[in-house]
Design a protein around this motif. Structure first.
Motif, short mmCIF file in Angstrom:
data_model
loop_
_atom_site.label_atom_id
_atom_site.label_comp_id
_atom_site.label_asym_id
_atom_site.label_seq_id
_atom_site.Cartn_x
_atom_site.Cartn_y
_atom_site.Cartn_z
N LEU A 175 0.77 -1.30 0.03
CA LEU A 175 0.24 0.07 0.17
C LEU A 175 0.82 1.24 0.07
CD1 LEU A 175 -2.75 -1.04 2.55
CD2 LEU A 175 -3.01 -0.61 0.05
N ARG A 176 1.82 1.08 0.70
CA ARG A 176 2.83 2.46 0.64
C ARG A 176 3.43 2.84 -0.58
NH1 ARG A 176 5.60 4.38 5.73
NH2 ARG A 176 7.45 4.21 4.39
N LYS A 177 3.65 1.86 -1.49
CA LYS A 177 4.03 1.98 -3.03
C LYS A 177 3.05 2.78 -3.62
CE LYS A 177 6.80 -2.26 -3.05
NZ LYS A 177 6.96 -3.73 -3.71
N THR A 178 1.75 2.58 -3.47
CA THR A 178 0.58 2.89 -4.39
C THR A 178 0.64 4.43 -3.86
OG1 THR A 178 -0.27 0.81 -3.98
CG2 THR A 178 -1.71 2.66 -4.67
N ASP A 179 0.24 5.35 -4.80
CA ASP A 179 -0.11 6.61 -4.69
C ASP A 179 -1.16 6.90 -3.66
OD1 ASP A 179 -0.30 9.59 -5.56
OD2 ASP A 179 -1.93 9.16 -6.37
N ARG A 180 -1.26 7.76 -2.65
CA ARG A 180 -2.21 7.89 -1.78
C ARG A 180 -3.75 8.22 -2.39
NH1 ARG A 180 -1.53 9.14 3.54
NH2 ARG A 180 -3.34 9.65 4.76
N ALA A 181 -3.63 8.89 -3.44
CA ALA A 181 -5.10 9.32 -4.10
C ALA A 181 -5.73 8.26 -4.77
CB ALA A 181 -4.92 10.36 -4.95
N LYS A 182 -4.65 7.27 -5.57
CA LYS A 182 -5.24 6.03 -6.09
C LYS A 182 -5.55 5.00 -4.92
CE LYS A 182 -2.62 6.32 -10.43
NZ LYS A 182 -1.38 5.77 -11.26
N ARG A 183 -4.99 5.08 -3.99
CA ARG A 183 -5.26 4.12 -2.82
C ARG A 183 -6.54 4.58 -2.32
NH1 ARG A 183 -0.97 4.29 0.59
NH2 ARG A 183 -2.06 5.70 2.15
N GLN A 184 -6.99 5.92 -2.02
CA GLN A 184 -8.25 6.03 -1.49
C GLN A 184 -9.38 6.08 -2.75
OE1 GLN A 184 -7.41 10.32 -0.79
NE2 GLN A 184 -6.79 9.90 1.40
N GLU A 185 -9.08 6.02 -3.85
CA GLU A 185 -9.97 5.70 -4.82
C GLU A 185 -10.27 4.34 -4.95
OE1 GLU A 185 -10.39 5.94 -9.72
OE2 GLU A 185 -8.71 7.02 -8.70
#
Length: 88
Positions: free
Chosen positions: A63-73
């Motif tokens: 999850l930390r590798k993933t962009d925060r906005a994309k993770r929230q989406e």
């Protein structure tokens, strides 16, 4: 009649050298990758020995590798789908 076998003379000496160099680099990197993978496994084993849940740790790392906005989406879509099937 047998098919002709490929010969080294198909490539000029420069191309042969480049090909050999590329293959050797890939082989070295594969060895390094295996060594790093072993080190990562050792860290997870240490974490497990300290009482941490390795599966959850791996999820956190992913999850930390993933962009925060994309993770929230993605989380919002997951919540929507779970809600739609009555799981929330």
């Amino acid at each position: 009649m047998s098919e002709p076998t490929p010969h080294a003379d198909v490539l000029n000496s420069t191309a042969q050298g480049q090909l050999k160099s590329i293959i050797e680099r890939v082989e070295r990197l594969a060895v390094e990758k295996a060594e790093i993978s072993d080190q990562i496994d050792e860290v997870y084993a240490e974490a497990k020995g300290n009482g941490f849940d390795v599966k959850v740790l791996k999820t956190v790392v992913r999850l930390r590798k993933t962009d925060r906005a994309k993770r929230q989406e993605a989380d919002a879509i997951l919540d929507l789908y779970l809600s739609a099937i009555g799981e929330v």
